[in-house]
Scaffold this active site. Structure first.
Site, PDB file in Angstrom:
ATOM      1  N   GLY A 219       0.795  -1.224   0.000  1.00  0.00           N
ATOM      2  CA  GLY A 219       0.000   0.000   0.000  1.00  0.00           C
ATOM      3  C   GLY A 219       0.823   1.269   0.000  1.00  0.00           C
ATOM      4  O   GLY A 219       0.286   2.360   0.170  1.00  0.00           O
TER       5      GLY A 219
ATOM      6  N   SER B 287       5.160   0.901  -4.036  1.00  0.00           N
ATOM      7  CA  SER B 287       6.516   0.500  -4.415  1.00  0.00           C
ATOM      8  C   SER B 287       6.646   0.316  -5.925  1.00  0.00           C
ATOM      9  O   SER B 287       7.636   0.763  -6.524  1.00  0.00           O
ATOM     10  CB  SER B 287       6.915  -0.788  -3.695  1.00  0.00           C
ATOM     11  OG  SER B 287       6.063  -1.835  -4.066  1.00  0.00           O
TER      12      SER B 287
ATOM     13  N   ASP C 126      -0.942   6.553  -7.840  1.00  0.00           N
ATOM     14  CA  ASP C 126       0.404   6.214  -7.375  1.00  0.00           C
ATOM     15  C   ASP C 126       1.489   6.819  -8.258  1.00  0.00           C
ATOM     16  O   ASP C 126       2.478   7.368  -7.767  1.00  0.00           O
ATOM     17  CB  ASP C 126       0.631   4.696  -7.413  1.00  0.00           C
ATOM     18  CG  ASP C 126      -0.116   3.971  -6.332  1.00  0.00           C
ATOM     19  OD1 ASP C 126      -1.135   4.512  -5.861  1.00  0.00           O
ATOM     20  OD2 ASP C 126       0.322   2.869  -5.956  1.00  0.00           O
TER      21      ASP C 126
HETATM   22  O1  PMV Z   1      -2.338  -0.845  -2.607  1.00  0.00           O
HETATM   23  P1  PMV Z   1      -2.007   0.138  -3.653  1.00  0.00           P
HETATM   24  O2  PMV Z   1      -1.003   1.174  -3.226  1.00  0.00           O
HETATM   25  O3  PMV Z   1      -1.661  -0.475  -4.982  1.00  0.00           O
HETATM   26  O4  PMV Z   1      -3.325   1.025  -3.902  1.00  0.00           O
HETATM   27  C1  PMV Z   1      -4.503   0.481  -4.452  1.00  0.00           C
HETATM   28  C2  PMV Z   1      -5.490   1.571  -4.500  1.00  0.00           C
HETATM   29  C3  PMV Z   1      -6.843   1.199  -5.065  1.00  0.00           C
HETATM   30  O5  PMV Z   1      -7.652   2.382  -5.021  1.00  0.00           O
HETATM   31  C4  PMV Z   1      -7.529   0.141  -4.240  1.00  0.00           C
HETATM   32  C5  PMV Z   1      -6.756   0.723  -6.511  1.00  0.00           C
HETATM   33  C6  PMV Z   1      -6.294   1.791  -7.482  1.00  0.00           C
HETATM   34  O6  PMV Z   1      -5.672   1.416  -8.504  1.00  0.00           O
HETATM   35  O7  PMV Z   1      -6.579   2.975  -7.272  1.00  0.00           O
END
Ligand code: PMV
Length: 328
Positions: A115, A118, A163
């Protein structure tokens, strides 16, 4: 040889709901992935240390056929290699250099699949280092877009721009569909708790999708998260850290209602709250991995260190530096 680095991130607000068009606010943190790319005549050699607890080295001609000796699940390794392959494809596309090879060395302070973004940080840093190595300098916005294409490809289309945009630009950002922008933020005293595990993002996103189709409450919950994000944007603009914490608590409750928290995530959230945290919530897809709290004191860090299920707790303040070249 060029070395570039890019930060990981926490979601201050809005994960999962962002998949359905609600806004989200990820924030870059002072934990970075560093990638060194050196041109070679052909093939691709990847060396990674600290991607989880053990490092791995794998050498292959374009495709990951060897199994690296690494103590994480196969799907995480496959995903990790997928991100690097696709990032190199983006480097070739951006530079027009189809037949060159690369040595890629990765050092990351960001746990895999927990989360903290990375894969986005590795993809962003690899694209920057790879293109610079071939004499091409891309703007951070283009690196963000190319790293997003990497994530989309590896994650079968299930990726938001959150991200990759956050990692490329640094600081606090607001993402709503394809609309990505940087926003003002006060100093944010983030404390992260990590349970040593990882959630399966694809399965968790699919679970929320099913729930949302089956129950009106779940669709309402997703909308309510959007409301929290909008309130959070105001609190950020006002520099009101106490209000931000309160909203993080609400956001965690709603994510729990959608079924994406876990016992260890809840335990760390409550430990932080029982410390001096203004608020705490899980970050990212959930299921396992990390929580984020806001606390300028050492209390929530100490409380989490004594919490069963918490493998590591660390401070990681907002990082206003996005992707940057470290050496050439
Ligand atoms: O766990 P991570 O950092 O890949 O975040 C996922 C975030 C979600 O909203 C659940 C999916 C997305 O691609 O936005």
């Amino acid at each position: 040889m060029v070395t570039a680095s890019a930060p990981g991130k926490v979601y201050l607000f809005g994960e999962h709901a962002v998949v359905y068009g609600e806004p989200a606010v990820p924030c870059a943190i002072e934990r970075r992935a560093t990638v060194t790319v050196t041109e070679r005549s052909d093939g691709l050699r990847v060396q990674a240390d600290d991607l989880s607890l053990n490092g791995f080295t794998v050498e292959y001609e374009g495709k990951a056929t060897d199994r690296p000796d690494i103590d994480v699940s196969e799907s995480l390794v496959d995903a990790g290699m997928g991100y690097i392959n696709e990032a190199i494809e983006q480097v070739k596309d951006a530079t027009g250099a189809e037949s060159v090879g690369f040595d890629v060395e990765i050092n990351s302070q960001i746990p895999l699949g927990a989360g903290l973004g990375s894969s986005a940080a590795v993809a962003v840093a690899a694209i920057d280092a790879g293109t610079r190595e071939l004499g091409v300098e891309l703007q951070p916005e283009e690196i963000a877009d190319r790293a997003y294409q990497v994530e989309k490809k590896v994650q079968d289309g299930e990726a938001s721009r959150a991200d990759t945009f956050c990692s490329a630009m640094g600081g606090a950002v607001r993402v709503e569909g394809d609309d990505c922008r940087q926003i003002e933020a006060p100093e944010l005293p983030f404390v992260v708790g990590y349970d040593g595990g990882a959630g399966d993002t694809g399965a968790l996103v699919a679970g929320v999708r099913r729930l949302r189709e089956q129950y009106d409450f779940a669709a309402d919950t997703v909308e309510a998260i959007g409301d929290i994000v909008r309130n959070g944007e105001q609190a950020l603009a006002d520099g009101n850290v106490e209000e931000l914490g309160r909203l993080m608590d609400f956001n965690h409750g709603l994510l729990s209602a959608l079924g994406v928290s876990s016992r260890s995530l809840d335990a760390m959230v409550w430990a932080a709250r029982n410390g001096e945290a203004h608020g705490a919530k899980l970050t990212g897809a959930g299921g396992g991995g990390c929580i984020v709290a806001l606390d300028e004191t050492a209390e929530s860090l100490t409380a989490m260190e004594y919490t069963p299920g918490c493998e590591q707790a660390f401070r990681a303040e907002l990082d206003t530096t996005g992707v940057q070249m470290e050496a050439e």
